[in-house]
Motif scaffolding. Structure first.
Motif, mmCIF file in Angstrom:
data_model
loop_
_atom_site.group_PDB
_atom_site.id
_atom_site.type_symbol
_atom_site.label_atom_id
_atom_site.label_comp_id
_atom_site.label_asym_id
_atom_site.label_seq_id
_atom_site.Cartn_x
_atom_site.Cartn_y
_atom_site.Cartn_z
ATOM 1 N N MET A 154 -3.076 -75.131 83.447
ATOM 2 C CA MET A 154 -1.973 -74.786 82.556
ATOM 3 C C MET A 154 -2.284 -73.524 81.763
ATOM 4 O O MET A 154 -1.440 -72.650 81.590
ATOM 5 C CB MET A 154 -1.690 -75.948 81.590
ATOM 6 N N VAL A 155 -3.522 -73.441 81.290
ATOM 7 C CA VAL A 155 -3.906 -72.258 80.521
ATOM 8 C C VAL A 155 -3.834 -71.015 81.404
ATOM 9 O O VAL A 155 -3.332 -69.972 80.993
ATOM 10 C CB VAL A 155 -5.319 -72.416 79.932
ATOM 11 N N PHE A 157 -1.905 -70.534 83.994
ATOM 12 C CA PHE A 157 -0.496 -70.199 84.188
ATOM 13 C C PHE A 157 0.074 -69.520 82.947
ATOM 14 O O PHE A 157 0.862 -68.570 83.046
ATOM 15 C CB PHE A 157 0.313 -71.463 84.504
ATOM 16 N N ALA A 158 -0.319 -70.012 81.799
ATOM 17 C CA ALA A 158 0.192 -69.421 80.562
ATOM 18 C C ALA A 158 -0.257 -67.967 80.432
ATOM 19 O O ALA A 158 0.533 -67.082 80.077
ATOM 20 C CB ALA A 158 -0.277 -70.237 79.363
ATOM 21 N N VAL A 159 -1.505 -67.725 80.760
ATOM 22 C CA VAL A 159 -2.027 -66.356 80.668
ATOM 23 C C VAL A 159 -1.294 -65.451 81.659
ATOM 24 O O VAL A 159 -0.836 -64.356 81.307
ATOM 25 C CB VAL A 159 -3.543 -66.329 80.949
ATOM 26 N N GLY A 161 1.588 -65.850 82.944
ATOM 27 C CA GLY A 161 2.974 -65.683 82.520
ATOM 28 C C GLY A 161 3.097 -64.657 81.417
ATOM 29 O O GLY A 161 3.919 -63.739 81.485
ATOM 30 N N ALA A 162 2.269 -64.787 80.417
ATOM 31 C CA ALA A 162 2.320 -63.862 79.289
ATOM 32 C C ALA A 162 2.140 -62.426 79.773
ATOM 33 O O ALA A 162 2.876 -61.526 79.382
ATOM 34 C CB ALA A 162 1.243 -64.218 78.271
ATOM 35 N N ASN A 164 2.322 -61.128 83.011
ATOM 36 C CA ASN A 164 3.325 -60.636 83.956
ATOM 37 C C ASN A 164 4.674 -60.373 83.288
ATOM 38 O O ASN A 164 5.432 -59.512 83.725
ATOM 39 C CB ASN A 164 3.491 -61.635 85.107
ATOM 40 N N PHE A 185 -2.846 -58.670 73.466
ATOM 41 C CA PHE A 185 -2.773 -59.858 74.321
ATOM 42 C C PHE A 185 -4.137 -60.520 74.471
ATOM 43 O O PHE A 185 -4.241 -61.741 74.447
ATOM 44 C CB PHE A 185 -2.176 -59.488 75.685
ATOM 45 N N LEU A 189 -4.598 -64.285 73.442
ATOM 46 C CA LEU A 189 -4.799 -65.241 74.530
ATOM 47 C C LEU A 189 -6.226 -65.756 74.604
ATOM 48 O O LEU A 189 -6.460 -66.881 75.028
ATOM 49 C CB LEU A 189 -4.378 -64.606 75.861
ATOM 50 N N VAL A 190 -7.174 -64.924 74.209
ATOM 51 C CA VAL A 190 -8.566 -65.384 74.225
ATOM 52 C C VAL A 190 -8.952 -65.934 72.858
ATOM 53 O O VAL A 190 -9.543 -66.990 72.727
ATOM 54 C CB VAL A 190 -9.523 -64.238 74.617
ATOM 55 N N ALA B 158 4.215 -62.817 74.204
ATOM 56 C CA ALA B 158 3.267 -63.590 75.014
ATOM 57 C C ALA B 158 3.756 -65.029 75.177
ATOM 58 O O ALA B 158 3.714 -65.587 76.270
ATOM 59 C CB ALA B 158 1.879 -63.557 74.372
ATOM 60 N N GLY B 161 6.723 -65.115 77.481
ATOM 61 C CA GLY B 161 6.291 -64.876 78.853
ATOM 62 C C GLY B 161 5.675 -66.109 79.464
ATOM 63 O O GLY B 161 6.030 -66.518 80.571
ATOM 64 N N ALA B 162 4.767 -66.707 78.731
ATOM 65 C CA ALA B 162 4.096 -67.899 79.236
ATOM 66 C C ALA B 162 5.111 -68.975 79.584
ATOM 67 O O ALA B 162 5.044 -69.594 80.649
ATOM 68 C CB ALA B 162 3.105 -68.411 78.196
ATOM 69 N N TRP B 165 7.675 -68.008 82.443
ATOM 70 C CA TRP B 165 6.984 -67.922 83.732
ATOM 71 C C TRP B 165 6.887 -69.279 84.434
ATOM 72 O O TRP B 165 6.707 -69.362 85.650
ATOM 73 C CB TRP B 165 5.582 -67.335 83.514
ATOM 74 N N TRP B 169 6.536 -71.300 88.932
ATOM 75 C CA TRP B 169 5.603 -72.186 89.635
ATOM 76 C C TRP B 169 5.951 -73.654 89.502
ATOM 77 O O TRP B 169 5.374 -74.491 90.187
ATOM 78 C CB TRP B 169 4.167 -71.946 89.148
ATOM 79 N N PHE B 185 1.189 -76.514 76.997
ATOM 80 C CA PHE B 185 1.512 -75.167 76.531
ATOM 81 C C PHE B 185 1.500 -75.083 75.009
ATOM 82 O O PHE B 185 1.010 -74.106 74.436
ATOM 83 C CB PHE B 185 2.856 -74.710 77.107
ATOM 84 N N TYR B 188 -2.108 -75.035 73.796
ATOM 85 C CA TYR B 188 -2.796 -73.747 73.978
ATOM 86 C C TYR B 188 -2.177 -72.656 73.128
ATOM 87 O O TYR B 188 -2.874 -71.935 72.398
ATOM 88 C CB TYR B 188 -2.762 -73.343 75.452
ATOM 89 N N LEU B 193 -7.043 -70.995 72.086
ATOM 90 C CA LEU B 193 -7.970 -71.362 73.145
ATOM 91 C C LEU B 193 -9.412 -71.336 72.641
ATOM 92 O O LEU B 193 -10.141 -72.308 72.745
ATOM 93 C CB LEU B 193 -7.806 -70.399 74.317
ATOM 94 N N THR B 194 -9.808 -70.217 72.096
ATOM 95 C CA THR B 194 -11.193 -70.092 71.663
ATOM 96 C C THR B 194 -11.449 -70.844 70.367
ATOM 97 O O THR B 194 -10.674 -70.770 69.427
ATOM 98 C CB THR B 194 -11.522 -68.607 71.439
#
Lengths: 208, 208
Positions: A154-155, A157-159, A161-162, A164, A185, A189-190, B158, B161-162, B165, B169, B185, B188, B193-194
């Motif tokens: 899931m993570v 896919f989220a990344v 998606g964000a 793209n 980003f 995201l990280v 972001a 997008g996530a 998207w 899928w 989702f 996250y 995440l971190t």
DNA sequence: CGCAGCGTTGAACGCTTGTTCAACGCTGTG
DNA sequence: CACAGCGTTGAACAAGCGTTCAACGCTGCG
């Protein structure tokens, strides 16, 4: 002699791919006409058929090219000896850069499903390989405790998606450079959005 | 008497929108034919023109309908008195649910740019309103110190997008329910995440 | 100079698709 | 029963588009 020579055949193919990618992004695969792709290069549409068998093959080559670039990036990142969070950060930064500055802002966004099964399958297999590589990095981060526990699929896919999705709103003339977007980003995201409220650190954190 | 009656006109319009949305998602606006949309409902394509002036109007109505739903959601979330992180979480959960279970997995994904300027502008204005509302919540969280400082516009993009998207899928027959996807989702995207490495909580409010 | 072949042209074809429209059946009403 | 009108049909049309192809110019080589 070299300058007198017109563009080599291989270069011409790449020009076509760039023009096609831009057109596909703007109008979609079916919405973009072969003539439109050719006109942007000041060539006739008939001439395109000297380089590609048909429109579908152009779309296929676009995806193939994007995947070449992205899978090479993935290999690079995988090989460096850094920690999962550093890898993920580097991957996102480079992905955004490639997407916006090299790939006409159209990597995986354009109508895949317009391809017929044989070609489609080959692209999907490679795209899945990228997804798996991304997930692997995320999984490693979770295992190491650097990342919060969760579903790496899931993570991932989220990344994806964000990132793209950037192609949907990015404006080269806008206030944000591709560099700045990448940084923002990667930070989000990280690094995560929510500040942990004095989280009681789970004893001995492997992190750091 | 009532059951003998065929579907009322308004319901029929909605049926058409659902069929069209599904077709547009699969093939894109230009790739989906009017006949395809009609056949799925066991009606003839000529009949569609009794309900809509043309294909473009169908696309427009799809976007309009999606935006009705999403903007109503935004108002709802805005009105509740909870904290920004709770609002964001609720917004994401409900968005995913609406997207997958109500909107044929096609809200803002289908070719906007296929609309001609007058219609396009109206849709963009409403979509921007949604974006602004989302950003406002994020900004509030940053101001309150709940969220890490950053660019709320980028974070908003972001998130959008996530979530959007997912339609690329998502497989209703797959292992993940729409509910589970929403939870993952929200975890996250809101929770981050971190893990913060024992960040010295800045005691004071917004600052930084 | 003559030849070969690559890259290019532009016209033509045929298919798909959005759109129109005159005509029809059905249902409820007077 | 006759009428009106909504919803529907299916054929027809026009335009756009992907694709083909015979012919042409140019360049470099023998």
């Amino acid at each position: 002699m070299a300058p007198a020579q017109t563009l080599a055949s291989a270069d011409r193919r790449i020009d076509i791919l760039k023009s096609a990618a831009a057109a596909f992004r703007r109008r979609g695969y079916h919405g973009a006409s072969v003539d439109e792709i050719a006109s942007a290069l000041e060539m006739t549409k008939g001439n395109l058929y000297y380089y590609f068998r048909n429109k579908e093959e152009i779309l296929y080559a676009c995806h193939e090219y994007s995947l070449d670039v992205l899978l090479a990036l993935l290999d690079d990142v995988r090989a460096d000896g850094s920690t999962p969070d550093q890898k993920l950060r580097r991957l996102i930064l480079a992905f955004v850069h490639l997407l916006l500055d090299e790939l006409q802002a159209t990597a995986l966004t354009i109508d895949l499903q317009a391809l017929s099964p044989p070609l489609l399958d080959k692209i999907i297999a490679r795209r899945d390989a990228f997804d798996r590589g991304l997930r692997e990095i995320i999984q490693q981060g979770m295992d190491a405790g650097t990342f919060a526990a969760g579903n790496p699929k899931m993570v991932g896919f989220a990344v994806m998606g964000a990132v793209n999705w950037i192609t949907k709103w990015y404006d080269p003339a806008g206030p944000m450079t591709s560099e700045a977007i990448g940084q923002a980003f990667a930070d989000y995201l990280v690094g995560g959005l929510t500040r942990m409220p004095a989280l009681p650190t789970p004893t001995a954190p492997a992190a750091r």
